[in-house]
Structures are given as C-alpha cells and as structure tokens.
Design a protein around this motif. Structure first.
Motif, PDB file in Angstrom:
ATOM      1  N   ALA A 118       0.818  -1.218   0.000  1.00  0.00           N
ATOM      2  CA  ALA A 118       0.000   0.000   0.000  1.00  0.00           C
ATOM      3  C   ALA A 118       0.850   1.267   0.000  1.00  0.00           C
ATOM      4  O   ALA A 118       0.493   2.258  -0.631  1.00  0.00           O
ATOM      5  N   LEU A 119       1.984   1.234   0.700  1.00  0.00           N
ATOM      6  CA  LEU A 119       2.800   2.433   0.873  1.00  0.00           C
ATOM      7  C   LEU A 119       3.971   2.519  -0.094  1.00  0.00           C
ATOM      8  O   LEU A 119       4.461   3.616  -0.387  1.00  0.00           O
ATOM      9  N   GLY A 120       4.462   1.398  -0.573  1.00  0.00           N
ATOM     10  CA  GLY A 120       5.691   1.382  -1.346  1.00  0.00           C
ATOM     11  C   GLY A 120       6.868   1.072  -0.429  1.00  0.00           C
ATOM     12  O   GLY A 120       6.785   1.243   0.796  1.00  0.00           O
ATOM     13  N   PRO A 121       7.988   0.595  -0.977  1.00  0.00           N
ATOM     14  CA  PRO A 121       9.115   0.150  -0.147  1.00  0.00           C
ATOM     15  C   PRO A 121       9.690   1.221   0.777  1.00  0.00           C
ATOM     16  O   PRO A 121       9.884   0.977   1.967  1.00  0.00           O
ATOM     17  N   LEU A 122      10.000   2.409   0.257  1.00  0.00           N
ATOM     18  CA  LEU A 122      10.676   3.424   1.061  1.00  0.00           C
ATOM     19  C   LEU A 122       9.786   3.948   2.182  1.00  0.00           C
ATOM     20  O   LEU A 122      10.238   4.124   3.328  1.00  0.00           O
ATOM     21  N   ARG A 123       8.529   4.214   1.883  1.00  0.00           N
ATOM     22  CA  ARG A 123       7.615   4.721   2.907  1.00  0.00           C
ATOM     23  C   ARG A 123       7.363   3.674   3.973  1.00  0.00           C
ATOM     24  O   ARG A 123       7.249   3.993   5.159  1.00  0.00           O
ATOM     25  N   PHE A 124       7.249   2.415   3.566  1.00  0.00           N
ATOM     26  CA  PHE A 124       7.060   1.352   4.556  1.00  0.00           C
ATOM     27  C   PHE A 124       8.287   1.229   5.451  1.00  0.00           C
ATOM     28  O   PHE A 124       8.158   1.084   6.668  1.00  0.00           O
ATOM     29  N   LEU A 125       9.471   1.282   4.876  1.00  0.00           N
ATOM     30  CA  LEU A 125      10.696   1.184   5.685  1.00  0.00           C
ATOM     31  C   LEU A 125      10.778   2.340   6.669  1.00  0.00           C
ATOM     32  O   LEU A 125      11.161   2.150   7.840  1.00  0.00           O
ATOM     33  N   ALA A 126      10.438   3.549   6.223  1.00  0.00           N
ATOM     34  CA  ALA A 126      10.444   4.707   7.122  1.00  0.00           C
ATOM     35  C   ALA A 126       9.451   4.503   8.269  1.00  0.00           C
ATOM     36  O   ALA A 126       9.755   4.803   9.431  1.00  0.00           O
ATOM     37  N   GLN A 176       5.250  14.319   3.306  1.00  0.00           N
ATOM     38  CA  GLN A 176       5.521  13.087   4.044  1.00  0.00           C
ATOM     39  C   GLN A 176       6.928  13.082   4.627  1.00  0.00           C
ATOM     40  O   GLN A 176       7.130  12.669   5.779  1.00  0.00           O
ATOM     41  N   ALA A 177       7.896  13.543   3.842  1.00  0.00           N
ATOM     42  CA  ALA A 177       9.273  13.603   4.333  1.00  0.00           C
ATOM     43  C   ALA A 177       9.398  14.574   5.495  1.00  0.00           C
ATOM     44  O   ALA A 177      10.081  14.293   6.494  1.00  0.00           O
ATOM     45  N   ALA A 178       8.725  15.725   5.384  1.00  0.00           N
ATOM     46  CA  ALA A 178       8.777  16.714   6.468  1.00  0.00           C
ATOM     47  C   ALA A 178       8.114  16.174   7.730  1.00  0.00           C
ATOM     48  O   ALA A 178       8.629  16.364   8.841  1.00  0.00           O
ATOM     49  N   GLY A 179       6.983  15.486   7.568  1.00  0.00           N
ATOM     50  CA  GLY A 179       6.310  14.911   8.727  1.00  0.00           C
ATOM     51  C   GLY A 179       7.162  13.874   9.423  1.00  0.00           C
ATOM     52  O   GLY A 179       7.255  13.834  10.661  1.00  0.00           O
ATOM     53  N   GLY A 180       7.810  13.003   8.643  1.00  0.00           N
ATOM     54  CA  GLY A 180       8.701  12.012   9.230  1.00  0.00           C
ATOM     55  C   GLY A 180       9.885  12.655   9.933  1.00  0.00           C
ATOM     56  O   GLY A 180      10.306  12.220  11.009  1.00  0.00           O
ATOM     57  N   ALA A 181      10.441  13.718   9.327  1.00  0.00           N
ATOM     58  CA  ALA A 181      11.571  14.416   9.937  1.00  0.00           C
ATOM     59  C   ALA A 181      11.171  15.071  11.256  1.00  0.00           C
ATOM     60  O   ALA A 181      11.937  15.058  12.232  1.00  0.00           O
ATOM     61  N   ILE A 182       9.975  15.646  11.315  1.00  0.00           N
ATOM     62  CA  ILE A 182       9.501  16.277  12.555  1.00  0.00           C
ATOM     63  C   ILE A 182       9.365  15.235  13.660  1.00  0.00           C
ATOM     64  O   ILE A 182       9.763  15.470  14.816  1.00  0.00           O
ATOM     65  N   LEU A 183       8.808  14.080  13.337  1.00  0.00           N
ATOM     66  CA  LEU A 183       8.692  13.016  14.331  1.00  0.00           C
ATOM     67  C   LEU A 183      10.071  12.584  14.825  1.00  0.00           C
ATOM     68  O   LEU A 183      10.281  12.376  16.027  1.00  0.00           O
ATOM     69  N   LEU A 184      11.005  12.449  13.893  1.00  0.00           N
ATOM     70  CA  LEU A 184      12.354  12.025  14.256  1.00  0.00           C
ATOM     71  C   LEU A 184      13.025  13.046  15.167  1.00  0.00           C
ATOM     72  O   LEU A 184      13.638  12.683  16.189  1.00  0.00           O
TER      73      LEU A 184
END
Length: 312
Positions: free
Chosen positions: A181-189, A288-296
């Motif tokens: 559903a998400l694709g490889p990179l998004r799932f790994l993140a 999506q990248a910004a949201g993941g970075a904020i969580l990190l």
C-alpha cells in the motif's frame, strides 16, 4: 517504329518506384513501417506494440515518457513484491543466529521467561539492548552515557527463538500488506520510526537499569498503521481491532513484556501512518518527508531531555 532512348519508367512515363529499405539497415528491403514514426523497419528492428510494430527508438522514447506506477500514497509499485519485509525478516533471523553464536549456550534459544519458552540474554543483546545506565552506582554503559545506537539495534534483537518467531510472523502478515500500500521506502520509514519511537518510550518510562529488546516496538507501530491505512482507503477494519486488543491484553498481563515499548511504538506508528495517509496530493512526497523528519527530531529531543535528567 521510332526508337527512343532515355530513363526507364512506369506505364505513365514516370520513374520506376523504389523498394523501401530499413532505416537502420539500408541493405534490407521491407514494406513494414513503424506505427509511430512511419519509418521502414526490417524484422530485426520490429518491436511489438499494441497496434502493429514500432522501431527501437520509438519504444525507448515511449518508455521514458510513461510515468511509473504509484500507490495511493505515492509509493512505488515494487512494494507489491514485499522486498523490504523479506529483508527485515532475514536481518532479524541473521542477528538471532549471531546472538546465539555469541552466547555459545542453549539458553540463548530457550529456557528463560514464559515457562521456559523465551531465551536468555547474550553478549549481543547486552551490547544492543535499550538500557539507560549500567552498572550502578557509576554507570559506564547505556544510552545516557552516549550509546544512542541502542535505540536502533534493540529492534533487531530478541530473547530466544520463540520471541523472534512471534514477531516475524506478525511482520510477515502486516508488512506485506503495508508495503504494497505504501511502497518500499515509505514502509521502511514507517517501520524504523515506529521501532525507534517504542525504544525511546522505553528509555523515557522504564527503569534506567532494565534492558529491553525486540521488534515488537515496530510491530505495534504496524498494527496502528494498518488500521489508519485501511480506514483511509475506505476498507473494513473490523478484523484488525480484535487482534490489536488481544495484543494489548497480552502487553498488560504477561510478565516481562515492555509496556512502554509497545505503547510507544503504537503511538508513533499511528502518527507516522497519519502523515503518510493524509498528506495532500500536491507536494505529497515533501509533506511526508517533512512529517517524518519532525517526528524524528521530536524523538531525539525527548532522548536529550531524558539523558539530561539521568546525568544532571
């Protein structure tokens, strides 16, 4: 009869027609033309198309102009193959083998908690577990002493084979669906951030002198994520809720399970899934990248706060 001299021609007196030759092989006559550019092509240059044949250049140009298939959340279609899920499982199994080898004892396989089903600690788990401080009263090891790698390595370590099998079964079931559903990179993140979130929760809320390992921090993040993703796709989630409830009951009732790790992974996994699922279509990848970075960054900030509290 008068004889005429001059160029040979057809019945109308015009020049005789010439036979077309392949544009790539001038020595080969052909009457087949590329359906896209209309150039003559010989059998060697023919490429099957939806209608007729195309030349090699037109086929290459068409491939460049076709956009790769994407999932509903912007991921690559390669996620349907489950490569990341399979790689994560293989990595966990490899680390388990290394852990058993480091112990040189059957206790690394079983003989510990849960009536002897769980394994004991090994030199490898001692090195990579989430552990704030050790030994008392003057600690030289642990996350608070600068060993931040433990927040990552712990999600690939397990106490025994049963512990490993339970988590890998859940990863196999949940991971393939989410990766598709998400694709490889998004799932790994999603997997890594959820696992990190669970381990940060262990660091924040567990005893500074207790160790914790296991992929279940990431697995609980996947439980939350599949609920969010299925709801976003408008699919039925009634089968997911009972499984999640059962796992939460085990979390709170079975001794030795890290409550903080499971709940931390659940919460952070849900937050990351919300970022991935509800990102606006315009500039979706950047959001999506910004949201993941904020969580990190938020998780790393919590680690700094906890470290200051333990060492201050």
């Amino acid at each position: 009869m008068t004889e005429r001299s001059g160029q040979a021609g057809d019945a109308t007196g015009g020049p005789a027609p010439t036979t077309p030759v392949c544009y790539r092989h001038p020595d080969r006559e052909t009457y087949v033309r590329c359906t896209r550019c209309d150039r003559p092509i010989c059998p060697e240059c023919m490429r099957d198309a939806s209608v007729g044949h195309q030349c090699p250049e037109c086929v290459s140009e068409g491939r460049r102009s076709v956009r790769p298939a994407r999932t509903a959340f912007g991921g690559g279609a390669a996620g349907r193959q489950g490569y990341v899920t399979k790689t994560l499982i293989a990595l966990n199994v490899l680390v388990m083998i290394l852990s058993i080898a480091s112990a040189r004892s059957g206790s690394a396989v079983a003989g510990g908690g849960l009536g002897g089903l769980m394994g004991g600690g090994t030199p490898l788990t001692n090195w990579g577990a989430v552990l704030a401080l050790w030994p008392p009263p003057i600690p030289t090891e642990g996350v608070a002493t600068g060993e931040w790698y433990r927040l990552v390595t712990a999600m690939f370590l397990h106490y025994g084979v049963v512990h490993l099998l339970l988590n890998m079964w859940a990863l196999w079931v949940l991971g393939r669906t989410l990766e598709a559903a998400l694709g490889p990179l998004r799932f790994l993140a999603l997997y890594l951030i959820a696992g990190l979130g669970g381990n940060v929760a262990v660091y924040l809320f567990s005893s500074p002198y207790s160790a914790s390992v296991g992929a279940s921090t990431a697995i609980f993040g996947l439980f939350a994520a599949i609920f969010v993703i299925m709801r976003r796709l408008g699919r039925d989630t009634s089968a997911i809720v009972p499984i999640l409830v059962i796992n939460l009951i085990f979390t709170f009732t079975v001794p030795g399970i890290s409550v903080a790790g499971h709940l931390g992974g659940l919460v952070v996994g849900a937050l990351m899934a919300l970022v991935l699922a509800y990102a606006p279509r315009m500039r979706r990848t950047a959001f999506q990248a910004a949201g993941g970075a904020i969580l990190l960054v938020a998780l790393l900030g919590l680690v700094l706060v906890r470290t200051a509290a333990l060492t201050g």
